[in-house]
Design an enzyme around this catalytic site. Structure first.
Site, short mmCIF file in Angstrom:
data_model
loop_
_atom_site.label_atom_id
_atom_site.label_comp_id
_atom_site.label_asym_id
_atom_site.label_seq_id
_atom_site.Cartn_x
_atom_site.Cartn_y
_atom_site.Cartn_z
N ASP A 42 -36.34 -9.28 30.05
CA ASP A 42 -36.78 -8.59 29.31
C ASP A 42 -36.74 -6.93 29.90
O ASP A 42 -36.58 -6.72 31.17
CB ASP A 42 -38.69 -8.42 29.31
CG ASP A 42 -38.28 -7.62 27.64
OD1 ASP A 42 -37.22 -7.21 26.86
OD2 ASP A 42 -39.88 -7.27 27.79
N ASN A 86 -35.05 -13.58 18.19
CA ASN A 86 -34.22 -12.46 18.59
C ASN A 86 -32.61 -12.89 17.41
O ASN A 86 -31.82 -11.52 17.61
CB ASN A 86 -33.09 -12.96 19.56
CG ASN A 86 -34.29 -12.99 21.33
OD1 ASN A 86 -34.02 -12.98 22.13
ND2 ASN A 86 -35.00 -11.46 20.71
C1 FPP Z 1 -34.31 -8.94 26.21
O1 FPP Z 1 -34.40 -8.17 26.66
C2 FPP Z 1 -33.69 -9.55 26.62
C3 FPP Z 1 -33.12 -10.84 26.60
C4 FPP Z 1 -32.94 -10.85 24.40
C5 FPP Z 1 -31.21 -10.46 25.95
C6 FPP Z 1 -31.49 -11.80 26.93
C7 FPP Z 1 -30.19 -11.90 27.81
C8 FPP Z 1 -29.04 -11.78 28.53
C9 FPP Z 1 -29.44 -11.01 29.85
C10 FPP Z 1 -28.28 -12.33 28.98
C11 FPP Z 1 -27.77 -13.82 28.57
C12 FPP Z 1 -26.00 -13.67 29.31
C13 FPP Z 1 -26.40 -14.92 30.52
C14 FPP Z 1 -24.87 -15.19 31.54
C15 FPP Z 1 -27.70 -15.00 30.90
P1 FPP Z 1 -34.73 -6.85 25.30
O2 FPP Z 1 -33.02 -5.95 24.41
O3 FPP Z 1 -36.29 -7.24 24.08
O4 FPP Z 1 -34.84 -5.05 26.35
P2 FPP Z 1 -35.83 -4.10 25.64
O5 FPP Z 1 -37.11 -4.79 25.43
O6 FPP Z 1 -35.91 -3.09 26.71
O7 FPP Z 1 -35.27 -3.45 23.99
#
Ligand code: FPP
Length: 242
Positions: A21, A69
């Site tokens: 996250d 998501n």
């Molecule tokens: C949450 O952070 C993260 C996600 C919804 C996506 C996670 C995906 C990746 C790390 C890339 C995947 C690819 C690989 C190769 C593992 P957020 O977007 O909710 O962050 P925020 O809470 O700060 O908005």
């Protein structure tokens, strides 16, 4: 003694699960689009997966995309899917060298057909590497959705006369979950400062130690993993006993 040194002398958990996250906030702080945050998040995943292998962690489960998501913009969802496709292509290419086993938790049927195929190829082709490190990607995953799909599968078997309702036990039910055969995580880490579980492994994490950390996922370093493991060792796990 630093936390990293403290962790170095202790046994590592067999199974670590991570809610990756904070990618969006990381990008926002830099005036970058959210997709840049996910790209940096994918790099953090590579870094931490390699470090887990070095430490001898047997299972690493990561929350890559939740059933919720899909509510994000098409651009952001497309960006995450592209990163996953690129990573899986690379993993398939380097499979013989890296010996990582891949599993996918979640309802893959809702993903685009190219990504579904990459997931199934990675899962099938890596099944022979079942003695080193295993990465479980939670993709279009929701814990409640996983439980509902398992209940439906069990109910179908009951309707077909294979089992009766009374045959169901906790361990038998576990075999109907996406995580069938994978031991429960001892440690679940959520970086980014949020303190909730967000539909991540509700069945499997009932006795897990949760470690919440203030670092954003793209900034997560091996020393942060050491700190989480050190914190895990400070907890007194009783599993409901005295
Ligand atoms: C949450 O952070 C993260 C996600 C919804 C996506 C996670 C995906 C990746 C790390 C890339 C995947 C690819 C690989 C190769 C593992 P957020 O977007 O909710 O962050 P925020 O809470 O700060 O908005």
């Amino acid at each position: 003694m630093t936390l990293a040194n403290e962790a170095a002398n202790l046994p590592v958990p067999n199974h670590i699960a991570i809610i990756m996250d904070g990618n969006g906030r990381w990008a926002k702080k830099r005036g970058l689009p959210r997709t840049a945050g996910h790209k940096a998040g994918a790099e953090a995943f590579r870094r931490i997966a390699n470090y887990c292998r070095t430490l001898g962690v047997r299972y690493l489960t990561v929350y890559a995309f939740s059933t919720e998501n899909w509510k994000r913009s098409q651009e952001e969802v497309g960006g995450i899917m592209r990163l996953l496709r690129a990573y899986l292509r690379e993993a398939l290419r380097d499979m013989e060298k890296n010996h990582v086993r891949f599993r996918f938790f979640g309802d893959l049927t809702q993903l685009d057909s190219k990504l579904q195929k990459l997931c199934l190829d990675a899962q099938n082709r890596s099944a022979v590497f079942d003695h080193e490190v295993q990465v479980n990607f939670c993709l279009n995953y929701g814990g409640r959705d996983e439980i509902i799909r398992a209940v439906r599968a069990y109910a179908a078997d009951v309707a077909a006369g294979k089992y009766s309702a009374e045959d169901l036990t906790e361990s038998f039910f576990s075999e109907f979950l996406d995580s069938a055969g994978v031991p429960d995580p001892e440690l679940v880490i959520r970086p980014s400062g949020e303190q909730r579980t967000s539909n991540f492994l509700p069945w499997q994490s009932v006795y897990s130690e949760y470690v919440f950390m203030d670092v954003l996922w793209p900034d997560f370093m091996p020393a942060d993993l050491d700190a989480a493991i050190a914190e895990y060792h400070r907890r007194n796990r009783r599993f409901g006993g005295a």
